[in-house]
Design a protein around this motif. Structure first.
Motif, mmCIF file in Angstrom:
data_model
loop_
_atom_site.group_PDB
_atom_site.id
_atom_site.type_symbol
_atom_site.label_atom_id
_atom_site.label_comp_id
_atom_site.label_asym_id
_atom_site.label_seq_id
_atom_site.Cartn_x
_atom_site.Cartn_y
_atom_site.Cartn_z
ATOM 1 N N ALA A 82 -3.346 19.667 14.924
ATOM 2 C CA ALA A 82 -2.065 19.080 14.526
ATOM 3 C C ALA A 82 -2.181 18.415 13.157
ATOM 4 C CB ALA A 82 -1.619 18.059 15.568
ATOM 5 N N GLU A 83 -1.099 18.480 12.377
ATOM 6 C CA GLU A 83 -1.060 17.794 11.083
ATOM 7 C C GLU A 83 0.061 16.770 11.087
ATOM 8 O OE1 GLU A 83 -0.982 20.417 7.695
ATOM 9 O OE2 GLU A 83 -3.090 20.933 7.974
ATOM 10 N N ILE A 84 -0.250 15.583 10.559
ATOM 11 C CA ILE A 84 0.714 14.495 10.496
ATOM 12 C C ILE A 84 0.908 14.119 9.027
ATOM 13 C CG2 ILE A 84 -1.097 12.753 10.885
ATOM 14 C CD1 ILE A 84 1.059 11.147 12.476
ATOM 15 N N THR A 85 2.166 13.983 8.636
ATOM 16 C CA THR A 85 2.504 13.604 7.264
ATOM 17 C C THR A 85 3.230 12.272 7.277
ATOM 18 O OG1 THR A 85 2.686 15.913 6.570
ATOM 19 C CG2 THR A 85 3.761 14.272 5.174
ATOM 20 N N PHE A 86 2.724 11.334 6.485
ATOM 21 C CA PHE A 86 3.397 10.054 6.270
ATOM 22 C C PHE A 86 4.044 10.136 4.894
ATOM 23 C CE2 PHE A 86 -0.307 9.063 8.951
ATOM 24 C CZ PHE A 86 0.350 8.610 10.080
ATOM 25 N N TYR A 87 5.336 9.849 4.831
ATOM 26 C CA TYR A 87 6.068 9.973 3.571
ATOM 27 C C TYR A 87 6.024 8.696 2.740
ATOM 28 C CZ TYR A 87 7.483 14.354 5.530
ATOM 29 O OH TYR A 87 7.458 15.619 6.070
ATOM 30 N N LYS A 88 5.449 7.650 3.316
ATOM 31 C CA LYS A 88 5.216 6.391 2.593
ATOM 32 C C LYS A 88 3.987 5.739 3.205
ATOM 33 C CE LYS A 88 9.589 5.440 3.937
ATOM 34 N NZ LYS A 88 10.860 4.825 4.099
ATOM 35 N N ASP A 89 3.430 4.780 2.542
ATOM 36 C CA ASP A 89 2.286 4.056 3.091
ATOM 37 C C ASP A 89 2.715 3.412 4.416
ATOM 38 O OD1 ASP A 89 1.033 4.790 0.753
ATOM 39 O OD2 ASP A 89 0.972 2.767 -0.095
ATOM 40 N N VAL A 90 1.837 3.465 5.416
ATOM 41 C CA VAL A 90 2.172 2.949 6.744
ATOM 42 C C VAL A 90 1.010 2.151 7.321
ATOM 43 C CG1 VAL A 90 3.722 4.884 7.262
ATOM 44 C CG2 VAL A 90 1.320 4.998 7.983
ATOM 45 N N THR A 91 1.326 1.449 8.389
ATOM 46 C CA THR A 91 0.304 0.899 9.266
ATOM 47 C C THR A 91 0.337 1.789 10.493
ATOM 48 O OG1 THR A 91 0.693 -1.331 8.449
ATOM 49 C CG2 THR A 91 -0.490 -1.129 10.530
ATOM 50 N N PHE A 92 -0.772 2.474 10.732
ATOM 51 C CA PHE A 92 -0.901 3.403 11.859
ATOM 52 C C PHE A 92 -1.798 2.726 12.875
ATOM 53 C CE2 PHE A 92 -3.017 7.072 13.920
ATOM 54 C CZ PHE A 92 -1.900 7.742 14.387
ATOM 55 N N THR A 103 -5.003 15.488 9.311
ATOM 56 C CA THR A 103 -5.138 16.170 10.587
ATOM 57 C C THR A 103 -5.253 15.114 11.667
ATOM 58 O OG1 THR A 103 -6.191 18.059 9.539
ATOM 59 C CG2 THR A 103 -6.514 17.835 11.887
ATOM 60 N N LEU A 104 -4.581 15.366 12.787
ATOM 61 C CA LEU A 104 -4.507 14.419 13.897
ATOM 62 C C LEU A 104 -5.403 14.904 15.035
ATOM 63 C CD1 LEU A 104 -2.992 11.964 15.190
ATOM 64 C CD2 LEU A 104 -1.290 13.613 15.963
ATOM 65 N N PHE A 105 -6.435 14.132 15.339
ATOM 66 C CA PHE A 105 -7.330 14.423 16.458
ATOM 67 C C PHE A 105 -7.242 13.276 17.454
ATOM 68 C CE2 PHE A 105 -9.528 16.582 12.894
ATOM 69 C CZ PHE A 105 -9.637 17.868 13.425
ATOM 70 N N THR A 106 -7.610 13.537 18.692
ATOM 71 C CA THR A 106 -7.681 12.485 19.693
ATOM 72 C C THR A 106 -8.953 12.658 20.514
ATOM 73 O OG1 THR A 106 -6.275 13.845 21.111
ATOM 74 C CG2 THR A 106 -5.209 12.052 19.960
ATOM 75 N N ILE A 107 -9.391 11.562 21.100
ATOM 76 C CA ILE A 107 -10.501 11.597 22.045
ATOM 77 C C ILE A 107 -9.979 10.982 23.344
ATOM 78 C CG2 ILE A 107 -12.844 10.867 22.606
ATOM 79 C CD1 ILE A 107 -13.378 10.627 19.580
ATOM 80 N N PRO A 108 -9.686 11.828 24.351
ATOM 81 C CA PRO A 108 -9.226 11.314 25.633
ATOM 82 C C PRO A 108 -10.352 10.552 26.342
ATOM 83 C CG PRO A 108 -8.717 13.661 25.386
ATOM 84 C CD PRO A 108 -9.651 13.289 24.283
ATOM 85 N N THR A 109 -10.000 9.456 26.973
ATOM 86 C CA THR A 109 -10.973 8.671 27.745
ATOM 87 C C THR A 109 -10.297 8.189 29.022
ATOM 88 O OG1 THR A 109 -10.382 6.571 26.727
ATOM 89 C CG2 THR A 109 -12.086 7.853 25.616
#
Length: 180
Positions: A82-92, A103-109
């Protein structure tokens, strides 16, 4: 005579051109179709904060853990990562992130999931994931869905420049705040 030769040439060219077009083979419909989710959701609002492009695998009787194994980096969807685009600076989550595409990755736990933004783009799955290309790692709060979600889905809600991204699949929902 010139008109006859010209007519034959035009006919031959049109025959060749139509053969090339009809000979084109198109791919079958992907079983994990690509989708996109953005915030704000309204398509008329061009001033977006964030957009995610991802593929939507389905459970089809399988467990979430089989498709997104615990404690392993997952591509957050199917096919390409997955690809994520932020169009302005953010707090994620709780980390500052510059405008751009990641690129958006996750680690399930068993607890909250780790959500990763990486600079490595245009990759298939998580096979080529490299931790040294991480921009940030944040904690995604896990909650349970009353209804099972068959197809992996990403949705946003919020007000003004304060949104929450929700990743939902099976009975699991992972939520990450995104603030502009």
């Amino acid at each position: 005579m010139k008109k006859a030769i010209l007519s034959i040439a035009v006919f031959a060219i049109s025959l060749i051109s139509s053969t090339e077009v009809t000979a084109q083979e198109f791919s079958k419909l992907d079983v994990s179709p690509m989708d996109a989710s953005a915030y704000p959701k309204n398509w008329r609002d061009a001033d977006k904060l964030v957009k995610v492009v991802y593929s939507r695998p389905q459970l089809k009787g399988r467990s979430l853990e089989k498709l997104a194994p615990k404690d392993k980096v997952w591509r957050t969807g199917a096919n390409e990562a997955a690809e994520i685009t932020f169009y302005k600076d953010v707090t994620f989550g709780d980390k500052e992130v510059k405008a751009g595409t990641y690129t958006l990755f996750t680690i399930p736990t068993d607890g909250d999931w780790t959500v990763i933004l990486s600079t490595h783009k245009n990759i298939w799955g998580s096979y080529f994931y490299k931790q040294d290309q991480d921009v940030v790692r944040v904690s995604g709060k896990v909650s349970k869905s009353e209804k099972s979600i068959e197809a992996f889905s990403i949705a946003f809600n919020g007000e003004e420049n304060n949104a929450t991204m929700h990743l939902g699949w099976a009975n699991t929902i992972v939520s990450i705040p995104v603030k502009g």
